[in-house]
Write an enzyme that holds these catalytic residues in place. Structure first.
Site, PDB file in Angstrom:
ATOM      1  N   LYS A 109       0.878  -1.172   0.000  1.00 33.67           N
ATOM      2  CA  LYS A 109       0.000   0.000   0.000  1.00 33.67           C
ATOM      3  C   LYS A 109       0.917   1.223   0.000  1.00 33.67           C
ATOM      4  CE  LYS A 109      -4.067   1.846   2.425  1.00 33.67           C
ATOM      5  NZ  LYS A 109      -4.970   1.992   1.291  1.00 33.67           N
TER       6      LYS A 109
HETATM    7  N1  PPE Z   1      -7.799  -1.188  -2.850  1.00 32.48           N
HETATM    8  C1  PPE Z   1      -7.238   0.046  -2.768  1.00 32.48           C
HETATM    9  C2  PPE Z   1      -6.538   0.598  -3.955  1.00 32.48           C
HETATM   10  C3  PPE Z   1      -7.347   0.757  -1.581  1.00 32.48           C
HETATM   11  O1  PPE Z   1      -6.782   1.964  -1.508  1.00 32.48           O
HETATM   12  C4  PPE Z   1      -8.037   0.206  -0.486  1.00 32.48           C
HETATM   13  C5  PPE Z   1      -8.175   0.961   0.790  1.00 32.48           C
HETATM   14  C6  PPE Z   1      -8.596  -1.082  -0.623  1.00 32.48           C
HETATM   15  C7  PPE Z   1      -8.446  -1.742  -1.822  1.00 32.48           C
HETATM   16  C8  PPE Z   1      -9.306  -1.758   0.511  1.00 32.48           C
HETATM   17  O2  PPE Z   1      -8.397  -2.175   1.500  1.00 32.48           O
HETATM   18  P1  PPE Z   1      -8.806  -2.260   3.045  1.00 32.48           P
HETATM   19  O3  PPE Z   1      -9.018  -0.863   3.512  1.00 32.48           O
HETATM   20  O4  PPE Z   1      -7.685  -2.939   3.692  1.00 32.48           O
HETATM   21  O5  PPE Z   1     -10.071  -3.052   3.099  1.00 32.48           O
HETATM   22  N2  PPE Z   1      -8.213   2.366   0.650  1.00 32.48           N
HETATM   23  C9  PPE Z   1      -7.958   3.196   1.789  1.00 32.48           C
HETATM   24  C10 PPE Z   1      -7.637   4.614   1.390  1.00 32.48           C
HETATM   25  C11 PPE Z   1      -8.743   5.490   0.974  1.00 32.48           C
HETATM   26  C12 PPE Z   1      -8.276   6.916   0.765  1.00 32.48           C
HETATM   27  O6  PPE Z   1      -8.919   7.641  -0.017  1.00 32.48           O
HETATM   28  O7  PPE Z   1      -7.275   7.337   1.372  1.00 32.48           O
HETATM   29  C13 PPE Z   1      -9.042   3.055   2.834  1.00 32.48           C
HETATM   30  O8  PPE Z   1     -10.142   2.604   2.548  1.00 32.48           O
HETATM   31  O9  PPE Z   1      -8.756   3.366   3.984  1.00 32.48           O
END
Ligand code: PPE
Length: 314
Positions: A159
């Site tokens: 990430k």
């Molecule tokens: N894909 C991406 C590209 C992504 O950024 C997130 C989280 C996810 C999947 C889902 O992952 P998880 O949160 O572990 O279920 N995106 C984060 C950032 C959002 C932002 O705008 O900053 C979030 O949801 O916290």
């Protein structure tokens, strides 16, 4: 606009919100050299509790390892406890927590290994990511003309801040064209993920989601959805999904820490199912919210009350 909280944690100590500043020549500003997390803390009957804290800290350390951001001065247990302390010192019940690790200020040039690592933990109150009505009504999305990062370009299991340049291209295009969010295809043309969410497709009672090899982030909410579906006896398959699976689906929804479980009611203006939140999406949302609100037992041990010290000290 973001509402400031009192304190931000920097490399082991708390500083005032306004003091959390960096130099413009920090490596991260020029070359995108950061890894971060997004975590939610929920108000439960037994006080504020951080959702799946261990898994978020682990993913942060995985992201750091991939980018050779080691050794770190803090263990997983220390970071987890500091995250809880952050929520406590800011007197928040429910909030979003943003740990970020990046390469700071010293040398210039792409080569990063001489620049110091800086870690910050911040939190703030964050409401519904895709709009007030999104959780109940669903959102309208499009397929992005931008592909998701290819596996041999930027590692999708990390990430990393830099991945979000791709996300920004997707999101700007979507919003400019009147959609809430975009879904990207991977380098091979199969469904990958949203700009900040994983994606699920339901057809004939089975839940489908792209595998991690489709340049998707190993979402912690994605894992939560899979486990909740398994608990409910709903079959889940991780498989390469062609774009048109979205159009003919009974239900489509996003998962993410910020987005939680958000139904999708149309893709490219094609109505999905009945054009509103479907029954499987609603069931999984209910299970999810029952756990995070503390109204159903947390049998998986996902909630970490902020007033209890973490067991892991490794
Ligand atoms: N894909 C991406 C590209 C992504 O950024 C997130 C989280 C996810 C999947 C889902 O992952 P998880 O949160 O572990 O279920 N995106 C984060 C950032 C959002 C932002 O705008 O900053 C979030 O949801 O916290």
């Amino acid at each position: 606009m973001l509402k400031p909280t009192e304190k931000i944690w920097h490399n082991g100590r708390f500083i005032a919100w306004d003091e959390a500043r960096i130099h413009v020549l920090s490596h991260v500003v020029h070359y995108g050299s950061s890894v971060f997390e997004g975590i939610r803390c929920y108000a439960t009957p037994s006080g504020p509790a951080v959702f799946r804290l261990t898994e978020h800290v682990r993913r942060m350390l995985d992201s750091a390892k991939i980018y050779r951001m080691e050794p770190l001065a803090f263990t997983a247990g220390q970071l987890a406890d500091s995250i809880k302390e952050l929520v406590r010192v800011n007197h928040l019940e429910a909030c979003y927590i943003r740990p970020i690790l990046f390469r700071g200020y010293s040398d210039m040039g792409v080569y990063p290994l001489n620049n110091p690592l800086e870690i910050y933990l911040a939190c703030w109150e964050w409401g519904q990511y895709l709009g007030e009505e999104a959780l109940a009504q669903g959102v309208d999305v499009c397929i992005s003309s931008w592909r998701r990062i290819a596996p041999d370009t930027l590692p999708a299991l990390a990430k990393a801040g830099a991945n979000y340049m791709n996300s920004q291209l997707m999101k700007m295009e979507a919003v400019t064209n009147g959609y809430s969010e975009a879904i990207a295809l991977d380098a091979a043309g199969y469904i990958s993920e949203g700009s900040g969410e994983n994606i699920f497709v339901v057809r004939d009672g089975t839940i489908h989601t792209p595998p991690l090899g489709a340049s998707a982030l190993p979402g912690i909410t994605r894992d939560t959805v899979i486990r909740l579906a398994m608990d409910a006896g709903i079959p889940v398959v991780e498989t390469a999904l062609p774009r048109e699976m979205l159009y003919i689906a009974d239900e489509v929804f996003f998962s993410g820490t910020a987005a939680e479980l958000t139904p999708i009611r149309s893709v490219d203006r094609i109505v999905i199912g009945q054009g509103r939140r479907g029954p499987i999406t609603e069931k999984l949302q209910k299970e999810f919210f029952a756990i995070i609100n503390g109204t159903k037992p947390d049998k998986h041990g996902w909630l970490h009350p902020v007033h209890v010290k973490e067991a892991v000290t490794a």
